[in-house]
Design a protein around this motif. Sequence first.
Motif, PDB file in Angstrom:
ATOM      1  N   LYS A  60       0.846  -1.196   0.000  1.00  8.31           N
ATOM      2  CA  LYS A  60       0.000   0.000   0.000  1.00  8.31           C
ATOM      3  C   LYS A  60       0.887   1.254   0.000  1.00  8.31           C
ATOM      4  CE  LYS A  60      -3.589   2.746   1.520  1.00  8.31           C
ATOM      5  NZ  LYS A  60      -2.945   3.752   2.253  1.00  8.31           N
ATOM      6  N   ALA A  61       1.888   1.265   0.868  1.00  7.61           N
ATOM      7  CA  ALA A  61       2.798   2.418   0.960  1.00  7.61           C
ATOM      8  C   ALA A  61       3.557   2.591  -0.356  1.00  7.61           C
ATOM      9  CB  ALA A  61       3.766   2.227   2.123  1.00  7.61           C
ATOM     10  N   GLN A  62       3.995   1.457  -0.907  1.00  6.99           N
ATOM     11  CA  GLN A  62       4.760   1.491  -2.164  1.00  6.99           C
ATOM     12  C   GLN A  62       3.925   2.072  -3.308  1.00  6.99           C
ATOM     13  OE1 GLN A  62       5.836  -2.385  -3.603  1.00  6.99           O
ATOM     14  NE2 GLN A  62       6.866  -1.593  -5.413  1.00  6.99           N
ATOM     15  N   GLU A  63       2.682   1.541  -3.447  1.00  6.61           N
ATOM     16  CA  GLU A  63       1.820   1.993  -4.548  1.00  6.61           C
ATOM     17  C   GLU A  63       1.536   3.483  -4.457  1.00  6.61           C
ATOM     18  OE1 GLU A  63      -1.565  -0.616  -4.423  1.00  6.61           O
ATOM     19  OE2 GLU A  63      -0.292  -2.317  -5.003  1.00  6.61           O
ATOM     20  N   GLU A  64       1.246   3.934  -3.232  1.00  2.00           N
ATOM     21  CA  GLU A  64       0.935   5.353  -3.031  1.00  2.00           C
ATOM     22  C   GLU A  64       2.138   6.232  -3.395  1.00  2.00           C
ATOM     23  OE1 GLU A  64      -1.784   5.638   0.561  1.00  2.00           O
ATOM     24  OE2 GLU A  64      -0.351   7.281   0.907  1.00  2.00           O
ATOM     25  N   ALA A  65       3.307   5.811  -2.932  1.00  2.00           N
ATOM     26  CA  ALA A  65       4.522   6.593  -3.195  1.00  2.00           C
ATOM     27  C   ALA A  65       4.847   6.602  -4.692  1.00  2.00           C
ATOM     28  CB  ALA A  65       5.685   6.036  -2.390  1.00  2.00           C
ATOM     29  N   GLU A  66       4.676   5.438  -5.338  1.00  2.00           N
ATOM     30  CA  GLU A  66       4.976   5.337  -6.774  1.00  2.00           C
ATOM     31  C   GLU A  66       4.028   6.215  -7.590  1.00  2.00           C
ATOM     32  OE1 GLU A  66       6.878   0.902  -7.434  1.00  2.00           O
ATOM     33  OE2 GLU A  66       4.711   1.108  -7.545  1.00  2.00           O
ATOM     34  N   LEU A  67       2.767   6.210  -7.177  1.00  2.00           N
ATOM     35  CA  LEU A  67       1.769   7.009  -7.886  1.00  2.00           C
ATOM     36  C   LEU A  67       2.111   8.490  -7.788  1.00  2.00           C
ATOM     37  CD1 LEU A  67      -0.882   6.189  -9.318  1.00  2.00           C
ATOM     38  CD2 LEU A  67      -2.087   6.953  -7.264  1.00  2.00           C
ATOM     39  N   MET A  68       2.483   8.915  -6.575  1.00  2.00           N
ATOM     40  CA  MET A  68       2.810  10.321  -6.379  1.00  2.00           C
ATOM     41  C   MET A  68       4.059  10.714  -7.177  1.00  2.00           C
ATOM     42  SD  MET A  68       3.587  12.390  -2.851  1.00  2.00           S
ATOM     43  CE  MET A  68       2.121  11.948  -1.991  1.00  2.00           C
ATOM     44  N   ALA A  69       5.047   9.817  -7.184  1.00  2.00           N
ATOM     45  CA  ALA A  69       6.321  10.136  -7.833  1.00  2.00           C
ATOM     46  C   ALA A  69       6.276   9.895  -9.343  1.00  2.00           C
ATOM     47  CB  ALA A  69       7.438   9.291  -7.219  1.00  2.00           C
ATOM     48  N   GLY A  70       5.355   9.035  -9.769  1.00  2.00           N
ATOM     49  CA  GLY A  70       5.298   8.687 -11.187  1.00  2.00           C
ATOM     50  C   GLY A  70       6.465   7.819 -11.627  1.00  2.00           C
ATOM     51  N   VAL A  71       7.055   7.097 -10.685  1.00  2.00           N
ATOM     52  CA  VAL A  71       8.132   6.158 -11.031  1.00  2.00           C
ATOM     53  C   VAL A  71       7.890   4.839 -10.307  1.00  2.00           C
ATOM     54  CG1 VAL A  71       9.891   7.956 -11.382  1.00  2.00           C
ATOM     55  CG2 VAL A  71       9.675   6.895  -9.137  1.00  2.00           C
ATOM     56  N   ALA A  72       8.429   3.762 -10.894  1.00  2.00           N
ATOM     57  CA  ALA A  72       8.313   2.458 -10.234  1.00  2.00           C
ATOM     58  C   ALA A  72       9.582   2.211  -9.425  1.00  2.00           C
ATOM     59  CB  ALA A  72       8.137   1.378 -11.285  1.00  2.00           C
ATOM     60  N   ILE A  73       9.426   1.601  -8.265  1.00  2.00           N
ATOM     61  CA  ILE A  73      10.616   1.332  -7.453  1.00  2.00           C
ATOM     62  C   ILE A  73      10.801  -0.176  -7.294  1.00  2.00           C
ATOM     63  CG2 ILE A  73      10.594   3.499  -6.186  1.00  2.00           C
ATOM     64  CD1 ILE A  73       9.164   2.062  -3.884  1.00  2.00           C
ATOM     65  N   ASP A  74      12.048  -0.603  -7.185  1.00  2.00           N
ATOM     66  CA  ASP A  74      12.255  -2.029  -6.955  1.00  2.00           C
ATOM     67  C   ASP A  74      13.324  -2.326  -5.911  1.00  2.00           C
ATOM     68  OD1 ASP A  74      14.551  -1.519  -8.381  1.00  2.00           O
ATOM     69  OD2 ASP A  74      13.780  -2.359 -10.256  1.00  2.00           O
ATOM     70  N   SER A  75      13.908  -1.290  -5.317  1.00  2.00           N
ATOM     71  CA  SER A  75      14.856  -1.557  -4.240  1.00  2.00           C
ATOM     72  C   SER A  75      14.797  -0.434  -3.218  1.00  2.00           C
ATOM     73  CB  SER A  75      16.273  -1.716  -4.790  1.00  2.00           C
ATOM     74  OG  SER A  75      16.740  -0.475  -5.240  1.00  2.00           O
ATOM     75  N   ALA A  76      15.168  -0.742  -1.965  1.00  2.00           N
ATOM     76  CA  ALA A  76      14.993   0.261  -0.905  1.00  2.00           C
ATOM     77  C   ALA A  76      15.889  -0.014   0.297  1.00  2.00           C
ATOM     78  CB  ALA A  76      13.532   0.279  -0.459  1.00  2.00           C
ATOM     79  N   PHE A  77      16.091   1.039   1.076  1.00  2.00           N
ATOM     80  CA  PHE A  77      16.742   0.923   2.380  1.00  2.00           C
ATOM     81  C   PHE A  77      15.641   0.659   3.410  1.00  2.00           C
ATOM     82  CE2 PHE A  77      19.743   3.140  -0.179  1.00  2.00           C
ATOM     83  CZ  PHE A  77      20.982   2.706   0.277  1.00  2.00           C
ATOM     84  N   ILE A  78      15.861  -0.313   4.278  1.00  2.00           N
ATOM     85  CA  ILE A  78      14.805  -0.755   5.183  1.00  2.00           C
ATOM     86  C   ILE A  78      15.222  -0.535   6.641  1.00  2.00           C
ATOM     87  CG2 ILE A  78      13.292  -2.706   5.797  1.00  2.00           C
ATOM     88  CD1 ILE A  78      13.259  -2.012   2.768  1.00  2.00           C
ATOM     89  N   GLY A  79      14.353   0.099   7.409  1.00  2.00           N
ATOM     90  CA  GLY A  79      14.644   0.317   8.827  1.00  2.00           C
ATOM     91  C   GLY A  79      14.384  -0.938   9.646  1.00  2.00           C
TER      92      GLY A  79
END
Length: 407
Positions: A60-79
């Motif tokens: 859910k967080a990923q989709e929302e962020a991708e929609l806002m940014a207009g880019v797809a993400i596939d890697s991340a730093f994780i807390g």
Amino acid sequence: MQKNNYIVGFDIGTKKTTAIIGEITDEKKIEIIGIGTGDSKGLRKGVVVNLEATIEAIKKAQEEAELMAGVAIDSAFIGLSGAHIKSFNSRGVIAVSGRNKEISGEDINRVIDQSKAVSIPPDREIIHIIPQEFVVDEQDGIKDPLGMSGIKLEVNVHIITAGTTSVQNLKTCLSRAEIEIEQIVLNQIATSFSVLTHDEMELGVGMIDIGGGTTEIAIFERGSLWYTSVIPIGGDNFTNDIAVGLRTPIPDAEKIKKKFGCVSSPLSDEEETLEVPPVGRGKKPRILSRQLLADIIQPRAEEIFRLIDNETKRMGYEKSLNSGVVVTGGTALLEGLEEVAEEIFDLPVRRGDPIGVGGLMDRVSTPDFATSVGLILYGYNQWKEKGISKDRKRGFWVKMKDWLREA
Ligand SMILES: Nc1ncnc2c1ncn2[C@@H]1O[C@H](COP(=O)(O)OP(=O)(O)OP(=O)(O)O)[C@@H](O)[C@H]1O
Ligand SMILES: [Mg+2]
């Protein structure tokens, strides 16, 4: 495919999961271009206990962020958080190898490697090894010994370990959400990037992140990390206290806390009242004074700060907090919390609002986004570091120096 000028951070908290997408601009600055959040229902006290629910929040967080940014993400730093995380200070010693006794990058790598030669239980793994200072032939307090002459090289490090199963469950969630992990980062390290200043880290500071299910603590001094701990008490405990104290359902208690919650009793206007929904059908809402609410919240706040104060003294860091304490995390939004902390620590206390990024920063400038903003700043530092050094461990020290960023 995610381009390499995007840096993504995921703070998978007990209360909410936040994804932030940062973009590195042509001027090599970092700007937030996407933010997404999902309700976390699969964690208890910072640890994944339900895979499906956690994956759902991540997506859910990923989709929302991708929609806002207009880019797809596939890697991340994780807390990473949870009471399973343990940390301790260790030391490595080696004889300098070069014929002219000049300390090389290789020597620095070797001494850091040596510092982790301590026995770690099989159910734990090392997450970070953070150099604090080097000692060259009894001369201590050296931050970068490269090129110095000496016979013996020592390093003091802070080692952070985590329970293997907790880390594995987190990894499983990300893998099932099809997100590649750039790096798992201890929450406190990430958060420090967005809320602490260079001077605070040099002089000595205590950082307290009170989230929903946990309180994360870190002590920095001389530009480095010396102590970390996670205690399983957080904002949820305040909400429960209010639910019991005002005899109202938990969701209402949560709303009341956010809307009217305050800590220091003298702060609240005695005349001020609030409407409390009742538990059970057929009963009428009651009107109570805000003072009563403050009286319920205050003891819990005092309990958390006393616990930390005792712990700090017990561990011998009482004299380290020269620039005081920074309180962050969603619960830092409680009115008057700093005053209570000031009284208990007998030190200056400020609220840690995240800073240091451009773009959509105004949407994430409250303390509940300190860790997620910190994660992209951490990633940004890694990105800069890659440009400075290709050598990993040598690069680690460069990164440590970058922690001492300009305030
Ligand atoms: N305005 C507010 N006043 C008081 N408390 C608040 C406010 N806004 C949020 N909170 C509390 O902050 C907590 C959530 O904080 P945060 O988002 O930092 O937690 P988290 O990172 O999800 O959890 P954790 O770090 O414990 O895993 C909740 O207990 C919430 O009730
Ligand atoms: Mg948190």
